[in-house]
Design an enzyme around this catalytic site. Structure first.
Site, PDB file in Angstrom:
ATOM      1  N   SER A 130       1.222  -1.287  -0.124  1.00 27.36           N
ATOM      2  CA  SER A 130      -0.079  -0.046  -0.118  1.00 27.36           C
ATOM      3  C   SER A 130       0.877   0.703  -0.254  1.00 27.36           C
ATOM      4  O   SER A 130       1.760   1.211  -1.316  1.00 27.36           O
ATOM      5  CB  SER A 130      -1.126  -0.765   0.983  1.00 27.36           C
ATOM      6  OG  SER A 130      -2.311   0.923   1.373  1.00 27.36           O
ATOM      7  N   ASP A 167      -5.491  -4.098  -2.249  1.00 25.62           N
ATOM      8  CA  ASP A 167      -4.785  -3.738  -1.028  1.00 25.62           C
ATOM      9  C   ASP A 167      -4.153  -4.218  -0.261  1.00 25.62           C
ATOM     10  O   ASP A 167      -4.358  -4.865  -0.071  1.00 25.62           O
ATOM     11  CB  ASP A 167      -5.694  -2.180  -0.521  1.00 25.62           C
ATOM     12  CG  ASP A 167      -4.509  -1.559   0.662  1.00 25.62           C
ATOM     13  OD1 ASP A 167      -3.818  -1.997   0.880  1.00 25.62           O
ATOM     14  OD2 ASP A 167      -4.880  -0.281   0.636  1.00 25.62           O
TER      15      ASP A 167
END
Length: 270
Positions: free
Chosen positions: A43, A158
C-alpha cells in the site's frame, strides 16, 4: 580477504497517510550510513519503497508529500457500485508515475517488490517484474475506495488486506537483517459508545492486528512510529515523517550492531 558485508531488507508497511513515516525512517538510515539492500512494500509502503528504489531522494519525497492535495489523487467513478470502488485510481497512478525515475522493477537501483491481494484466490500476489506503476496501483487499491485492478484472471486489491507488513516478499532475497516498519501499530483503545461504522472498522482493525503481530516475530528489528492522526487524513503527512525519524533513531544502534557497523568503520569511510 575482506568479510562480506551483511545485507539489510527493509519492509515498509501499509498505513495510508501515516505511511509517510517511511520517508522519515529512510532519512535517518541515510544519515547514519545504514545500507538498504532490498525493499518490500505494501500500500503506502509500496509507494515510498518504489519511489526510493527508483532513485527519488528523501528531500524530493518530502517536497512532493508537502504539496500533496486530496484533489490530486481522487477521480470519482460515476457508477461506483458497478466499478467496484468510489475512485478510479488513474489519477493517483499518473501522479505517482510522474515521480518514478525508472519505470520497471528491473531498472530499480534497489531491488524492490510490492504486494497486492487477489480476491479470487484470497492470497497475496507479489509484483516482481514489469511496470512499477502497475504493482503500486494494485497495492494501493483500498477495497471499496479504489477500483480493483484486473490482471491475468486476478482481481487485485490493497496489499494491506492480508499483508500489512509484506515480509514474505523478502524471501527471494534472504537478507541477513530484516527491518519492519509498521505505520499503524496496535489497534489501541476502543470507544465506550461506538457507532455502527466504528464497530465495523474496529472489527477489521482487530483482525488485521492479530495477523500483523505474528509478523513482528519474523523481523530482526521492528520500528513503530507513534502517531495520533488518521491514516486517511493528508494533514497527517508532516507528523508522520517526523514520527518516522524519531522511531528510527531509537533503533539505529540496534541495527548497526546487527549489521556489524561500528563507529570506527564509519569514521574510516568518512
Amino acid at each position: 580477504m575482506s568479510e562480506r558485508r551483511k545485507t539489510l531488507g527493509l519492509v515498509l508497511g501499509a498505513g495510508g497517510a501515516r505511511g509517510a513515516c517511511h520517508v522519515g525512517v529512510i532519512k535517518i538510515f541515510e544519515e547514519n550510513g545504514i545500507p538498504i539492500d532490498y525493499i518490500a512494500g505494501s500500500s503506502m509502503g509500496a509507494v515510498v519503497g518504489a519511489c526510493y528504489s527508483a532513485g527519488m531522494t528523501v528531500p524530493e519525497m518530502e517536497q512532493a508529500l508537502a504539496k500533496l492535495k486530496i484533489s490530486d489523487i481522487m477521480d470519482v467513478n460515476l457508477r461506483p457500485i458497478k466499478a467496484g470502488g468510489f475512485f478510479g485510481g488513474k489519477k493517483s497512478a499518473r501522479l505517482i508515475n510522474k515521480y518514478l525515475k525508472v519505470k520497471t522493477f528491473e531498472e530499480c537501483k534497489i531491488p524492490f517488490r510490492c504486494v497486492a491481494v487477489d480476491l479470487n484466490k484470497g492470497e497475496p500476489y507479489v509484483f516482481n517484474h514489469g511496470k512499477l506503476i502497475d504493482g503500486i496501483r494494485a497495492s494501493l487499491s483500498i477495497p471499496g475506495i479504489f477500483q480493483p485492478i484486473k490482471k491475468d484472471g486476478m482481481v487485485l486489491v490493497d496489499g494491506g488486506v492480508l499483508c500489512r507488513l509484506p515480509i514474505d516478499a523478502m524471501d527471494e532475497f534472504a537478507p541477513d537483517v530484516i527491518v519492519l516498519v509498521d505505520a499503524l501499530g496496535d489497534h489501541g483503545d476502543f470507544v465506550q459508545n461506538p457507532t455502527i461504522f466504528q464497530v465495523l472498522f474496529r472489527t477489521f482493525d482487530v483482525l488485521d492486528w492479530k495477523n500483523t503481530k505474528k509478523m513482528y516475530n519474523r523481523g530482526d528489528v521492528v520500528i513503530v512510529p507513534k502517531m495520533d492522526g488518521s491514516q486517511f487524513a493528508i494533514k497527517t503527512v508532516a507528523e508522520a515523517i517526523s514520527a518516522g525519524e524519531k522511531a528510527a533513531k531509537s533503533k539505529i544502534n540496534r541495527i548497526k550492531k546487527l549489521l556489524g557497523i561500528s563507529q570506527e568503520n564509519q569514521e574510516e569511510k568518512e
